[in-house]
Design an enzyme around this catalytic site. Structure first.
Site, PDB file in Angstrom:
ATOM      1  N   ASP A   1       0.605   4.957   2.038  1.00  0.00           N
ATOM      2  CA  ASP A   1      -0.144   5.369   3.229  1.00  0.00           C
ATOM      3  C   ASP A   1      -1.294   6.320   2.878  1.00  0.00           C
ATOM      4  OD1 ASP A   1       1.192   3.788   5.069  1.00  0.00           O
ATOM      5  OD2 ASP A   1       2.850   5.211   5.204  1.00  0.00           O
TER       6      ASP A   1
ATOM      7  N   ARG B   1       5.679   6.429  14.036  1.00  0.00           N
ATOM      8  CA  ARG B   1       5.598   6.987  12.684  1.00  0.00           C
ATOM      9  C   ARG B   1       4.840   8.305  12.642  1.00  0.00           C
ATOM     10  NH1 ARG B   1       1.890   4.366   8.295  1.00  0.00           N
ATOM     11  NH2 ARG B   1       0.729   6.246   8.785  1.00  0.00           N
TER      12      ARG B   1
ATOM     13  N   HIS C   1       4.605   0.050  -0.053  1.00  0.00           N
ATOM     14  CA  HIS C   1       5.385  -0.728   0.912  1.00  0.00           C
ATOM     15  C   HIS C   1       4.495  -1.752   1.607  1.00  0.00           C
ATOM     16  CE1 HIS C   1       3.634   2.570   3.245  1.00  0.00           C
ATOM     17  NE2 HIS C   1       3.700   1.776   4.303  1.00  0.00           N
TER      18      HIS C   1
ATOM     19  N   HIS D   1       0.837  -1.213   0.000  1.00  0.00           N
ATOM     20  CA  HIS D   1       0.000   0.000   0.000  1.00  0.00           C
ATOM     21  C   HIS D   1       0.863   1.252   0.000  1.00  0.00           C
ATOM     22  CE1 HIS D   1       1.141  -0.623   4.196  1.00  0.00           C
ATOM     23  NE2 HIS D   1       0.943   0.675   4.367  1.00  0.00           N
TER      24      HIS D   1
END
Ligand code: SIN
Length: 289
Positions: free
Chosen positions: A110, A275, A259, A108
């Site tokens: 983000d 993150r 990723h 995907h």
């Protein structure tokens, strides 16, 4: 001006930048070089940031742009921080399983399932298992450029419909409360299949395993081409596999990469990551489910 030292991590994408300590003030010209290395290499890793505090992580991230407030998945937020999420299998302070265990197991970009897909994500490795817990990245410029002229023409102007539920694999141990929250907060959207990167000016394939069909195509018609494009984009020659060390800070460009976080580790050991995500340009439109 001191020049930063970079080392390429793979042919497809990725560079490591040595000699940076983000707990110290970062001069504007050094940041400008990091930013350019990131645009050129799609992902950059700054190793050795073990002492990075959440505040320093946020301050460095804000230099890339306005931060996402994680409204599409509030359960992952770090306590007291709307702009930081914790991606971990470590149980909560109350002793419950982590809501973010097994996040990101499908390829995907983000927030590709929202109308504001992310520009950058900045992930800090705090604690890693002895082996594994790797993340794979694919170069979507290369994936686009390797397509035939005929398929490129077909994809031009097409949109793919994203459904957040497609990020939840049945075999993963996802928290049912989080799955319900994701469903409630994120209605299906359509995104262009080919996007022009606003900074490099290059075309990139924009597609992931969260896409469930093409707009105006049936599910059955869409499946073979979706499957082909995802397999093509994640061919080994377009991919870099990150094997984390504690203290690595990795910045990736969601506009030209996809990723996948691998569950390739002993779940009795802790993997703890933090993150931030930098907001991207508005993209796509809402659709009926
Ligand atoms: C993600 O952002 O999808 C998670 C990446 C990771 O935990 O390696």
């Amino acid at each position: 001006m001191e020049k930063i030292r970079t080392r390429k991590l793979s042919h497809a994408l990725g560079a490591e930048i040595l000699g940076i300590d983000l707990t110290q003030p970062l001069p504007a010209d050094t940041f400008a070089q990091i930013y350019q290395a990131w645009i050129d290499n799609l992902i950059v890793v700054l190793p050795g940031q073990q002492a990075l505090t959440p505040q320093q992580h946020l301050e460095f991230s804000r230099r890339f742009g306005e931060l996402d407030r994680n409204e599409s998945s509030p359960s992952y937020r770090m306590k007291g921080h709307t702009e930081l999420i914790e991606l971990t299998n470590k149980p909560t302070e109350e002793g419950n399983p982590s809501p973010s265990r097994d996040v990101g197991r499908r390829w995907h970009s983000d927030l590709d399932f929202t109308l504001k897909p992310t520009k950058a994500s900045i992930l800090w490795g705090g604690q890693l298992p002895d082996v594994g817990g790797d993340t794979m990245f694919a170069n979507m410029y290369m994936a686009y450029e390797a397509l035939s002229p005929g398929l490129k023409r077909t994809l031009e102007g097409m949109h793919a419909v994203y459904d957040v539920m497609a990020s939840v694999r049945p075999q993963d141990n996802r928290d049912p409360k989080v799955v319900a929250e994701l469903r409630e907060l994120n209605l299906p959207v359509a995104q262009p299949v080919v996007r022009v990167h606003p900074e490099s000016g290059r075309k990139a394939l924009f597609l992931s395993e969260r896409a469930v069909r093409f707009e105006d195509w049936t599910h059955a018609e869409s499946q073979p081409l979706l499957r082909y494009l995802c397999e093509h984009a994640t061919s080994p020659e377009f991919v870099y596999r990150k094997q984390w060390q504690a203290g690595d800070l990795l910045i990736w460009d969601n506009r030209c990469t996809i990723h996948q976080a691998l569950g390739d580790y002993d779940k009795r050991q802790v993997r703890y990551m933090r993150r931030t995500a930098v907001q991207g340009e508005p993209s796509g439109h809402s659709v009926q489910a």
